[in-house]
Design a protein around this motif. Structure first.
Motif: not given
Length: 345
Positions: A163-180
């Motif tokens: 669960w934590v690994s999946a959410i972590h990677l999901g947050l990474v995807v969202g993080l780069f959207w915010c950057l863009l």
């Protein structure tokens, strides 16, 4: 955060290309969160094989008396040639402190990101002030999740770690959207800090985090058969490759391209150009440290630490440089804005 191929990749000649297979990386690069998902899949639901897939995991037979002990002390990876054993304090290998160096750096990174969010909020007249706060808060969440899923706290293959690994990677995807999105705001197509800016940014971030986290959970738990690796031993996933490799790399490239374009063509200032260049260099260097020297550090320190702490340090330094670059092209307060505007006029 992972930007490069996890698969059968020739690092020197680049002749074999990208095949979206995670086998080589999970074997040779310690502390990759994505490998936690494949470990769970191989432990419980390997496609076409009896579970657990001990040959792929390089574990003793599940009927062996040492299987449970090996599982309880295992770190991050799939059949990894070097990993940091699970922390003794939580039932892992005796004497192990877990990934102590990265635990410390991730904790420090969370505090730094929160401090940057506070400082960004105090810049009343700064462009994208609210959006930058969201970005820094997202980065704090990413580092907090990384502390847990690479810190060797949780049992490999367990529900909690998956669960934590999946959410972590999901947050990474969202993080780069915010950057863009922040790069998009610098083009001044949409006014920053307003509903037309904040609402799309947050809405898309939620969609990406939730949607990608579901995909990652499906890879780990095999909720459906759609995301299973086939064949199992290849640890193959197009979706994981695209979302954790291609997307972050593309988003980062576009961010720096836009920002450097604005600095060179519109602002025509040298200081922001240098700061954005330093930021890009630190990001690239962090990934090079992760993939280039992590295994060597792991074997050289007898499985005590790996290169993940160096990558975390460089990533957080890059985020700090990003704040400095953003600060160099924005005003501190409305008074500063008024004075500078009057002088220019």
């Amino acid at each position: 955060m992972v930007w490069f191929d996890f698969g059968d990749y020739d690092w020197l000649t680049l002749t074999r290309g990208l095949d979206r297979s995670f086998f080589q990386m999970c074997d040779n690069v310690p502390s990759l969160p994505a490998c936690n998902l494949f470990f769970r899949q191989m432990l419980v639901h390997p496609k076409g094989l009896s579970a657990p897939a001990t040959d792929i995991l390089k574990f003793p037979a599940n009927t062996s008396s040492t299987f449970a002990e090996t599982l309880s002390s295992y770190g991050v990876g799939v059949g990894s040639s070097c990993y940091i054993p699970r922390m003794a304090a939580v039932g892992g290998q005796s004497g192990s402190l877990g990934n102590v160096a990265n635990i410390a750096l991730c904790g420090l990174s969370v505090l730094i990101a929160l401090a940057l969010a506070v400082m960004a909020g105090r810049r009343a007249a700064a462009v994208a002030r609210v959006e930058m706060r969201i970005f820094f808060l997202m980065y704090a969440l990413v580092q907090g999740a990384q502390l847990v899923d690479t810190g060797a706290f949780l049992r490999a293959g367990g529900t909690a770690l998956t669960w934590v690994s999946a959410i972590h990677l999901g947050l990474v995807v969202g993080l780069f959207w915010c950057l863009l999105w922040i790069a998009f705001l610098s083009l001044q197509v949409v006014e920053d800090g307003t509903i037309p800016s904040i609402l799309p940014m947050l809405a898309m971030a939620v969609v990406l985090v939730v949607g990608s986290s579901y995909i990652f959970l499906d890879i780990g738990f095999t909720i459906t058969n759609y995301f299973q690796s086939s064949p199992a031993a290849s640890l193959h996933s197009d979706w994981l490759f695209i979302l954790t490799i291609i997307w972050p790399a593309a988003a980062a490239f576009l961010y720096f391209a836009v920002q450097l374009g604005v600095v060179v063509r519109v602002l025509k200032e040298s200081k922001p150009l240098v700061l954005f260049s330093i930021t890009a260099f630190l990001f690239i260097l962090s990934q090079a440290a992760y993939f280039g020297i992590s295994h060597k550090i792991c074997t050289g320190t007898s499985h005590k630490v790996d290169g993940s702490f160096i990558a975390t340090l460089l990533e957080t330094a890059a985020v700090g440089a990003l704040f400095a670059a953003w600060r160099s092209i924005t005003e501190d307060s409305w008074d500063d804005y008024t004075v500078s505007s009057a002088l220019n006029y």
